[in-house]
Design an enzyme around this catalytic site. Sequence first.
Site, PDB file in Angstrom:
ATOM      1  N   GLN A 163      -7.521   4.468  -4.642  1.00  0.00           N
ATOM      2  CA  GLN A 163      -7.077   3.337  -5.464  1.00  0.00           C
ATOM      3  C   GLN A 163      -7.726   2.025  -5.077  1.00  0.00           C
ATOM      4  OE1 GLN A 163      -5.188   4.876  -3.234  1.00  0.00           O
ATOM      5  NE2 GLN A 163      -4.047   3.401  -2.009  1.00  0.00           N
TER       6      GLN A 163
ATOM      7  N   ARG B  10      -4.228  -1.976 -14.785  1.00  0.00           N
ATOM      8  CA  ARG B  10      -3.897  -2.411 -13.441  1.00  0.00           C
ATOM      9  C   ARG B  10      -4.585  -3.748 -13.151  1.00  0.00           C
ATOM     10  NH1 ARG B  10      -6.016   0.077  -7.638  1.00  0.00           N
ATOM     11  NH2 ARG B  10      -4.624  -1.190  -6.344  1.00  0.00           N
ATOM     12  N   HIS B  11      -3.990  -4.532 -12.285  1.00  0.00           N
ATOM     13  CA  HIS B  11      -4.644  -5.766 -11.835  1.00  0.00           C
ATOM     14  C   HIS B  11      -5.994  -5.442 -11.192  1.00  0.00           C
ATOM     15  CE1 HIS B  11      -3.745  -4.708  -7.672  1.00  0.00           C
ATOM     16  NE2 HIS B  11      -2.520  -4.434  -8.058  1.00  0.00           N
TER      17      HIS B  11
ATOM     18  N   ARG C 285      -8.028  -6.846  -5.103  1.00  0.00           N
ATOM     19  CA  ARG C 285      -7.163  -7.828  -4.446  1.00  0.00           C
ATOM     20  C   ARG C 285      -7.385  -7.838  -2.939  1.00  0.00           C
ATOM     21  NH1 ARG C 285      -3.896  -4.577  -1.607  1.00  0.00           N
ATOM     22  NH2 ARG C 285      -3.033  -2.676  -2.528  1.00  0.00           N
TER      23      ARG C 285
ATOM     24  N   LYS D 293      -0.182   8.784  -3.677  1.00  0.00           N
ATOM     25  CA  LYS D 293       0.128   8.507  -5.076  1.00  0.00           C
ATOM     26  C   LYS D 293       0.900   9.667  -5.714  1.00  0.00           C
ATOM     27  CE  LYS D 293      -1.640   4.574  -4.710  1.00  0.00           C
ATOM     28  NZ  LYS D 293      -0.678   3.465  -4.494  1.00  0.00           N
TER      29      LYS D 293
ATOM     30  N   HIS E 106       0.798  -2.557 -12.154  1.00  0.00           N
ATOM     31  CA  HIS E 106       0.334  -2.075 -10.856  1.00  0.00           C
ATOM     32  C   HIS E 106      -0.009  -0.586 -10.962  1.00  0.00           C
ATOM     33  CE1 HIS E 106       2.013  -5.695  -8.808  1.00  0.00           C
ATOM     34  NE2 HIS E 106       2.930  -5.603  -9.746  1.00  0.00           N
TER      35      HIS E 106
END
Length: 435
Positions: free
Chosen positions: A30, A57-58, A61, A265, A325
Amino acid sequence: MFVAGYRAGGYIWESLYADKPPKIERYWAQYTPYEPAGAYVPPAKHCRVTQVRLLQRHGARYPSSDDPVEMEEAIFKLQQADEYRDKNLRFIRNHSYFLGQDDLVPLGAEQSFQSGVITFERYKDLVNKDDIPFVRASGQGRVVDSARNWTAGFATASHFEYEPHISVVISEENNTLQINQCPAAPSHHPYTERWEHIFTPPIKKRLNKAAPGANLTDSNVISLMALCPLESVALSAAEWEESRFCKLFDEKEWRAFEWHEDVKKYYKTGYGNPLGPVQGVGYVNELLARLTNQPVRDSTNTNRTLDAAPATFPLNRTIYADFTHENEMVAVFGALGLFEQPGDLDPTRIGGKHRTWNARRMVPFSARMVVEKVVCEEGEGEGQEYVRVFVNDEMQPLAFCGEGDGRCTLGDFVQSQGYARESGRGDWEKCFESD
């Protein structure tokens, strides 16, 4: 975080680093920067898309809030070593932890911008002055910023003829774009820890021998490996820059790290958790409402106040874009029936290379699921409405409602979603049962 998406010569259409992808990037699960998992397939000649629903999804980060302490601890331990017998470790002596926390990095902003550009180019025939995309975002900063960058990309690609904005920001509670609303859901830790204690000891032994006095633990190894992708995406803006932590591990070790994240996940909100997919049911029922132009029918985590109001949940738009998310996306995949497995993932050995459960392909940074409603105007099925689903541009077969060719009639698709339409068949209530 906003980063404009222009460069000399025009837009950036593909993955920023598609010309020279890092060799180990494929094992970052991910944490992988977005790239398509397949080639988008346009509708058949006499068919056209009439509605689009994007779940994204964003973008890339910084580490999330609970990671920096563990990462700094692992670095500190290595800095206390008596010597370095591996030249790849030498940089650590003077290394300072420099990553932020939770927010988008510039690459993540650019990923979302490019998604907006691509959405406009692919579906611009659905847009007019009276019908521009309706955009929602879950309330965390990096998700809202991703939505904002997507709208900027869409507007830029249209030469500012169409300028969507974020219509609804939903708080992180009572929200179909966020998990953490099922307190009784079992933890993934027994599974990830089992694999961690199998694959990390040899790495720990090697690093402690190369850095005597460091006394690294199994969990320190995981933190050091996670620093590789998270530093890399933070360092990379105009061009790719790989973290020096990446060279501390070989390809076999990276394969093991990937499996650790895939298992996480699967057992967090995927099929391995009996209360995982139910956390995606509310979103699926919102999807069905859009597809059928009917009010939302759900008794799980939908926000009934927002979903009942046309201003905050309209049913008359052609493009909807929701930002979330990765754990919620996994739950939605499970509720829909995507990426089903013949059996549970084994936390004691790496699965086959042809497995369908692969976090890198499912939920990389800026991952996106697109649900299309399509109508065919000639030939067999004339006037019939169909549904197609793409995950990172890879068409899903939808064997649960059709012939496995990636296309289901709208009626068959709705009928196939019995688990969602029945609000999880009692699973949602189990979310609040105490032992």
